[in-house]
Structure formats: C-alpha cells, structure tokens
Design a protein around this motif. Structure first.
Motif, PDB file in Angstrom:
ATOM      1  N   HIS A 181       0.812  -1.213   0.000  1.00 59.21           N
ATOM      2  CA  HIS A 181       0.000   0.000   0.000  1.00 59.21           C
ATOM      3  C   HIS A 181       0.849   1.268   0.000  1.00 59.21           C
ATOM      4  O   HIS A 181       0.398   2.319  -0.448  1.00 59.21           O
ATOM      5  CB  HIS A 181      -0.943  -0.001   1.201  1.00 59.21           C
ATOM      6  CG  HIS A 181      -2.101  -0.943   1.065  1.00 59.21           C
ATOM      7  ND1 HIS A 181      -2.042  -2.250   1.477  1.00 59.21           N
ATOM      8  CD2 HIS A 181      -3.338  -0.766   0.551  1.00 59.21           C
ATOM      9  CE1 HIS A 181      -3.194  -2.847   1.241  1.00 59.21           C
ATOM     10  NE2 HIS A 181      -4.003  -1.972   0.666  1.00 59.21           N
TER      11      HIS A 181
ATOM     12  N   ALA B   8       1.208   3.299  -3.291  1.00 54.71           N
ATOM     13  CA  ALA B   8       0.020   3.994  -3.808  1.00 54.71           C
ATOM     14  C   ALA B   8      -0.118   3.858  -5.325  1.00 54.71           C
ATOM     15  O   ALA B   8      -0.309   4.845  -6.035  1.00 54.71           O
ATOM     16  CB  ALA B   8       0.058   5.468  -3.404  1.00 54.71           C
TER      17      ALA B   8
ATOM     18  N   THR C 108      -1.600   3.684  -8.717  1.00 55.02           N
ATOM     19  CA  THR C 108      -2.866   4.258  -9.189  1.00 55.02           C
ATOM     20  C   THR C 108      -2.875   4.257 -10.710  1.00 55.02           C
ATOM     21  O   THR C 108      -1.921   4.715 -11.344  1.00 55.02           O
ATOM     22  CB  THR C 108      -3.030   5.691  -8.655  1.00 55.02           C
ATOM     23  OG1 THR C 108      -2.930   5.672  -7.228  1.00 55.02           O
ATOM     24  CG2 THR C 108      -4.373   6.275  -9.057  1.00 55.02           C
TER      25      THR C 108
ATOM     26  N   ASP D  57      -5.256   5.204 -14.147  1.00 57.00           N
ATOM     27  CA  ASP D  57      -6.417   5.818 -14.794  1.00 57.00           C
ATOM     28  C   ASP D  57      -6.370   5.480 -16.272  1.00 57.00           C
ATOM     29  O   ASP D  57      -5.461   5.907 -16.999  1.00 57.00           O
ATOM     30  CB  ASP D  57      -6.408   7.337 -14.592  1.00 57.00           C
ATOM     31  CG  ASP D  57      -6.617   7.718 -13.129  1.00 57.00           C
ATOM     32  OD1 ASP D  57      -7.443   7.065 -12.470  1.00 57.00           O
ATOM     33  OD2 ASP D  57      -5.949   8.657 -12.653  1.00 57.00           O
TER      34      ASP D  57
ATOM     35  N   ARG E 144      -0.622   6.586 -15.027  1.00 49.55           N
ATOM     36  CA  ARG E 144      -0.296   5.654 -13.959  1.00 49.55           C
ATOM     37  C   ARG E 144       0.716   6.326 -13.026  1.00 49.55           C
ATOM     38  O   ARG E 144       1.664   6.954 -13.489  1.00 49.55           O
ATOM     39  CB  ARG E 144       0.290   4.354 -14.520  1.00 49.55           C
ATOM     40  CG  ARG E 144      -0.696   3.641 -15.455  1.00 49.55           C
ATOM     41  CD  ARG E 144      -0.048   2.510 -16.224  1.00 49.55           C
ATOM     42  NE  ARG E 144      -1.025   1.978 -17.196  1.00 49.55           N
ATOM     43  CZ  ARG E 144      -1.495   0.735 -17.203  1.00 49.55           C
ATOM     44  NH1 ARG E 144      -1.057  -0.144 -16.323  1.00 49.55           N
ATOM     45  NH2 ARG E 144      -2.378   0.355 -18.103  1.00 49.55           N
TER      46      ARG E 144
ATOM     47  N   HIS F 281       2.892   6.041  -9.028  1.00 53.53           N
ATOM     48  CA  HIS F 281       3.246   5.385  -7.777  1.00 53.53           C
ATOM     49  C   HIS F 281       4.277   6.252  -7.083  1.00 53.53           C
ATOM     50  O   HIS F 281       4.655   7.323  -7.582  1.00 53.53           O
ATOM     51  CB  HIS F 281       3.754   3.959  -8.002  1.00 53.53           C
ATOM     52  CG  HIS F 281       5.120   3.870  -8.626  1.00 53.53           C
ATOM     53  ND1 HIS F 281       5.971   2.819  -8.452  1.00 53.53           N
ATOM     54  CD2 HIS F 281       5.797   4.732  -9.436  1.00 53.53           C
ATOM     55  CE1 HIS F 281       7.087   2.995  -9.116  1.00 53.53           C
ATOM     56  NE2 HIS F 281       7.012   4.144  -9.721  1.00 53.53           N
TER      57      HIS F 281
ATOM     58  N   CYS G 259       4.270  10.232 -11.984  1.00 53.36           N
ATOM     59  CA  CYS G 259       3.215   9.831 -12.912  1.00 53.36           C
ATOM     60  C   CYS G 259       3.833   9.478 -14.269  1.00 53.36           C
ATOM     61  O   CYS G 259       4.753  10.159 -14.742  1.00 53.36           O
ATOM     62  CB  CYS G 259       2.202  10.964 -13.080  1.00 53.36           C
ATOM     63  SG  CYS G 259       0.880  10.617 -14.254  1.00 53.36           S
TER      64      CYS G 259
ATOM     65  N   ARG H 130      -4.348  -2.087  -6.111  1.00 52.03           N
ATOM     66  CA  ARG H 130      -4.124  -0.841  -6.825  1.00 52.03           C
ATOM     67  C   ARG H 130      -5.447  -0.090  -6.958  1.00 52.03           C
ATOM     68  O   ARG H 130      -6.523  -0.692  -6.881  1.00 52.03           O
ATOM     69  CB  ARG H 130      -3.513  -1.113  -8.200  1.00 52.03           C
ATOM     70  CG  ARG H 130      -2.262  -1.981  -8.129  1.00 52.03           C
ATOM     71  CD  ARG H 130      -1.488  -2.045  -9.419  1.00 52.03           C
ATOM     72  NE  ARG H 130      -2.171  -2.712 -10.506  1.00 52.03           N
ATOM     73  CZ  ARG H 130      -1.607  -3.008 -11.676  1.00 52.03           C
ATOM     74  NH1 ARG H 130      -0.323  -2.683 -11.892  1.00 52.03           N
ATOM     75  NH2 ARG H 130      -2.279  -3.622 -12.633  1.00 52.03           N
ATOM     76  N   LEU H 131      -5.343   1.210  -7.162  1.00 53.25           N
ATOM     77  CA  LEU H 131      -6.522   2.024  -7.422  1.00 53.25           C
ATOM     78  C   LEU H 131      -6.656   2.174  -8.933  1.00 53.25           C
ATOM     79  O   LEU H 131      -5.831   2.826  -9.572  1.00 53.25           O
ATOM     80  CB  LEU H 131      -6.386   3.396  -6.752  1.00 53.25           C
ATOM     81  CG  LEU H 131      -7.658   4.242  -6.707  1.00 53.25           C
ATOM     82  CD1 LEU H 131      -8.700   3.609  -5.788  1.00 53.25           C
ATOM     83  CD2 LEU H 131      -7.336   5.666  -6.235  1.00 53.25           C
ATOM     84  N   ARG H 132      -7.673   1.543  -9.494  1.00 52.09           N
ATOM     85  CA  ARG H 132      -7.871   1.566 -10.950  1.00 52.09           C
ATOM     86  C   ARG H 132      -9.161   2.314 -11.269  1.00 52.09           C
ATOM     87  O   ARG H 132     -10.246   1.934 -10.823  1.00 52.09           O
ATOM     88  CB  ARG H 132      -7.938   0.150 -11.515  1.00 52.09           C
ATOM     89  CG  ARG H 132      -8.113   0.094 -13.036  1.00 52.09           C
ATOM     90  CD  ARG H 132      -8.266  -1.322 -13.527  1.00 52.09           C
ATOM     91  NE  ARG H 132      -7.006  -2.053 -13.470  1.00 52.09           N
ATOM     92  CZ  ARG H 132      -6.086  -2.020 -14.439  1.00 52.09           C
ATOM     93  NH1 ARG H 132      -6.278  -1.272 -15.516  1.00 52.09           N
ATOM     94  NH2 ARG H 132      -4.971  -2.723 -14.308  1.00 52.09           N
TER      95      ARG H 132
ATOM     96  N   GLY I  44     -10.308   4.938 -10.112  1.00 48.27           N
ATOM     97  CA  GLY I  44     -10.989   5.439  -8.925  1.00 48.27           C
ATOM     98  C   GLY I  44     -11.544   4.382  -7.998  1.00 48.27           C
ATOM     99  O   GLY I  44     -12.151   4.722  -6.973  1.00 48.27           O
TER     100      GLY I  44
END
Length: 521
Positions: free
Chosen positions: A121, A124, A126, A128, A143, A145, A485, A508-510, A512
C-alpha cells in the motif's frame, strides 16, 4: 564483534582523521577507553559518492529485496546478544531491561516495515485508463506510484541509542522507501552505533546489495552533520533531538541551491488535562500514574508529561497532596550525559525562578505550580525542560482552561484525564487539541509510543518540523517518498507496480476504485 572506532563508509572501514571521540560512561563516571576517529569533509564526500551510485539501483529494487534487508538487519541485531545491550548500558546508563525492550522495538519496527513493503500500500499504485473517445478532449493513460527521494541523512538520538539511532525508525523507513542512508552516530554512544552499523554493513554485503546503501560517520561537534546536510546528494534528513539542533539543520537545508526537507522531531511539554470529574473520582490514582510517567527513564522522553492543567478546587488539592510525596520519594537517577544533566538543572532552576511560580517538589523530580494567567503571559513557561520536571497550572474556570489550550505551542501529545461527566468539557477541548497535537490520549499518560500503522509521533511546530508526517509507525515511510506519474508509457517501460499484469500482486486504485490482485477480493 569488536569495537574498532572506525567509520563505516560503504563496504570499507576507515579511521577518521578529524580528531578523536571518546564516550563518557555515566555508569562509571569516566570516559571509556575506545577512541573513535572523527569524520571530515572528505569522508562525507566519499559516503555521498557511494550513496549516489546506490540510489538508482536501490530505488528500483523489488519490495522483497528491501524487506529481506530489513529482516536480515533485525536478525543481526538479535545475534549480537548481550554485547549490544551491555555496551548501550555502559554508554547511556539506561537500565538493562529498558534496553532489552528498546532492542525488541527496534527489531519489531524493522520487521513491521518489511511486512508493509510486501503489502504494497505504501507505493500507492494508481491507474487511470485512457479514454480516447472522451469529448471534448481524450484522456491519456495515466499511472502513478511513489518512489524514494534519494539518499537520506539520519542523525542518532541521545535518549534512544537503538530505536531512534543507527538502525532506528528513520533508517528503517528510508531503506524501506528505497533510499540509501548515511547515518551520523550520536557522540554519546559511538560504540553502540558502531556495533549496529556493522550489522547493517554486513547485511548489505551478505545480500549482494550496492555498498553505498549505508555508511556511518562519527563527529563530536556539528561540522560534519552540517556538511552532510549541505551535500547535494542528500535529499532528506531524519533528526530527533533539541529544537536548537533541528533548527540549525533546517537552516543549512534551506540555504542549499536545492532546499530539502528536514524531518525533525524536537520539543514538547505534552499537556495533561486533569478534568474535574476525573479528579473528583480518582485524584490519587491519577497522581500515581503521573509520578511514574514523569520519572520514567529519568524523564528523558520526548513525550514526558511536562505540563498539567486543572480547575482549581478540592480535586486538584487532593491530586497535589498525593503527587508531592510520591515525587519526593523518587530516588535520583543517572542521566544520559553530563551536558543533559546540566541542561536539566539549568532549565529546572529557570522554571523555579519565574515570577508567580511556586515550587512544590524539588529533588530528583521537580513539580512547580502557577496560575494559568502567568503561563499565558510568560513564554519561558512554555519551554521544554528535558528531564523529570513538570509545571501544573491552576485554572479559574473552563474558559481559562480553554484559553491555555489555545496558547500552547504544537505538541507531540495531549492527554485528557476524564470521566463521563467531563464529556462536554472534553468535547470543547478536542478541536483545539486537534490543532495542537499529533496524538490525543484519554486516561493514560503519554510516555510510551507504540510502533503501529496508526501511530502518529509528530505534531505542529515545534514538536516537529512537519506536522503532516510521523516518525513512528509504517506511515513514517511517507517522509522519504515522492509521487511520479507515467503518461502513455509502453508497458515494457513501466515499473512493476504499474504494469498491466500486476507482477507484484498489489492492491491498486484503478479508475478510482480499489482493484485487488488476481485471486484476492
């Protein structure tokens, strides 16, 4: 493992040529025979050059590699056995049982960071997804992290020769973040620092990692530390110590062509609010807990309860009647260094000398009493006295109690001693205390900091230099990370945490929404 007095610069050992350092043993009342060579600018340059070379490989290393290093260091500290504890006791006068507990905490936080690395975690991750058909403008594939900021300078603390020093929380967090570490040993415990440093050096060697991942330098003064913070390779600083020391390092860091963050945990008086219903119900029990907390470790904790606040009345009188004999009966303890003892005595005397301050107990511990209005008007009463000294403020009413809370500087902790009937007053205090402190306790005392993911050990200035961060717990890794990013990069160029097939198996946050790794829900 023998103590040689040498510096550890990458894989090498080198005798510093900038004067000699000898530890003072408060147990023996004399200097210890080993001499440690002080480092100079050339040593800083050599360590920084190695750290520069290690920074990119370590930043791009897999979480499992970092976790294994931390666990190997933990195992090495345990393997030192009694030799480590005995040396730390000799250099600090801290009790054997306390040091055994501190070693356990040090080992525990190294293992906790290893666990956090595997959890993932911290980075982070992430994603989109690209929206090529979106009107009026398409969206690229995005993307992000978090990555390590680069080499970190860590300064050992005087009062925690293990848990806040060479392999302590700052070092564990930095290495976990993917940052090489250059540690400056505290001159009060150079032998302990060398023993721990050799464990880290050996772990780096055994695992075949870049040698510049860790170095340990010695210096009895401030020149080497300032040179280290000023060096362009260093990208962040971890420090636990006095406000003056933290401010000095911050000034150096801000004067650089590229300013960097100094994460300094500095001074606090950790107010304890003795609310009226709690005093009415258990004044004597609260006094017992306070006396134990104030004198624990000879008061040499950054979370020592140095300020008490209460409404004047019978409950407060019962508390004082119980606390005074308890504190008067406490035996004198040996402090960490002669300079810390001298600073405590000067600070305690300065507190006693202030107008309107009554000394209730003066001996191994000190308790003074003053009216709240005196505290608000006199900035000297707000200063930390590092040691077993506290000031109790009599408040006329709830409005004055709230006024004192508003007048406080930033604190590491704030404590509420309360019963059910105190809920309304506690509710009025909480918004103020949330602005003032990093940790708010109920019906306890602030000494003792649990190493856990939810822990916050920090607070608004001057408790720490960054109220947004903690120096204890897994969230401490955030100090040494920054986000990056990647826009429309081909999959083969993406870091593993962001690749389409999720090779690290991370949550992962995909787009949102939390996205579990395959096979997990």
């Amino acid at each position: 493992m023998a103590i040689s007095g040498e510096q550890l610069i990458g894989a090498s050992v080198r005798r510093g040529a900038a004067g000699e350092i000898q530890a003072w043993s408060p147990i023996r009342g004399q200097v210890l025979p080993e001499t440690f060579g002080g480092g100079d600018a050339a040593d800083v340059e050599r360590a920084c050059a190695l750290a520069r070379g290690a920074a990119d490989p370590w930043r791009r290393s897999l979480p499992e590699q970092r976790a294994r290093l931390l666990e190997t260091v933990a195992e090495g500290l345990l393997a030192l056995g009694d030799a480590l504890i005995e040396r730390a006791h000799l250099e600090s006068a801290l009790p054997i049982a306390r040091l055994q507990g501190e070693r356990g905490r040090t080992v525990g936080q190294l293992r906790l960071f290893a666990q956090a690395l595997r959890d993932g975690h911290w980075c982070a991750a992430t994603l989109d997804s690209a929206l090529p058909e979106r009107a009026p403008l398409p969206r690229a594939d995005l993307r992000s992290h978090k990555i390590g900021v680069g080499p970190v300078a860590v300064f050992g603390a005087s009062n925690f020769p293990l848990a806040f020093s060479v392999a302590g929380g700052d070092t564990a967090a930095a290495l976990a973040a993917g940052c090489p570490v250059i540690a400056k040993a505290h001159p009060a415990h150079p032998g302990t620092s060398e023993l721990v440093g050799r464990v880290i050096q050996q772990a780096v060697r055994e695992l075949g990692l870049p040698e510049g991942l860790f170095s340990l330098l010695h210096d009895a003064g401030t020149a080497l530390g300032k040179a280290l913070v000023a060096h362009p390779v260093i990208q962040a600083v971890g420090f636990t110590g006095s406000r003056r020391g933290g401010q000095a390092l911050m000034a150096v860091a801000q004067a650089r062509p590229q300013p960097i963050a100094v994460y300094a945990e500095m001074s606090a008086i950790n107010p304890v609010f003795l609310l009226p219903a709690a005093l009415a119900a258990r004044a004597e029990a609260i006094a017992q807990g306070f006396a134990e907390s104030l004198t624990q470790g000879v008061g040499q904790f950054c979370t020592n309860p140095g300020l008490l606040l209460a409404l004047d009345g019978p409950g407060l009188q019962r508390f004082l009647a119980a606390a005074a004999p308890l504190l008067s009966a406490k035996p004198a303890g040996t402090m960490l260094t002669p300079s810390i003892r001298a600073a405590f005595e000067a600070g305690a005397a300065r507190l006693r000398e202030q107008t309107g301050v009554e000394t209730l107990v003066q001996g191994a511990a000190q308790l003074c009493v003053a009216d709240a209005a005196r505290f608000i008007a006199n900035p000297l009463l707000h200063e930390e006295v590092f040691g077993p000294a506290a000031l109790l403020l009599r408040c006329r009413d709830e409005a004055e109690l709230l006024a004192v809370a508003e007048a406080l500087e930033g604190q590491l902790t704030a404590t509420l001693q309360l019963d059910q009937a105190d809920t309304q007053l506690a509710r009025a205090l909480l918004p103020v205390l949330e602005r003032k402190a990093g940790r708010i306790l109920a019906n306890g005392f602030p000494t003792g900091v649990e190493v856990a993911p939810a822990m916050v050990h920090g607070g608004p200035w001057p408790a720490s230099s960054s109220a947004a961060h903690t120096s204890v717990g897994t969230a401490a890794i955030e100090r040494f990370l920054r986000p990056v990013c990647y826009q429309d990069l081909p999959p083969e160029l993406l870091p593993p945490a962001l690749q389409p097939h999720n090779p690290l198996g991370l949550w992962r946050l995909r787009d949102g929404k939390p996205s579990p790794p395959e096979g997990k829900t």
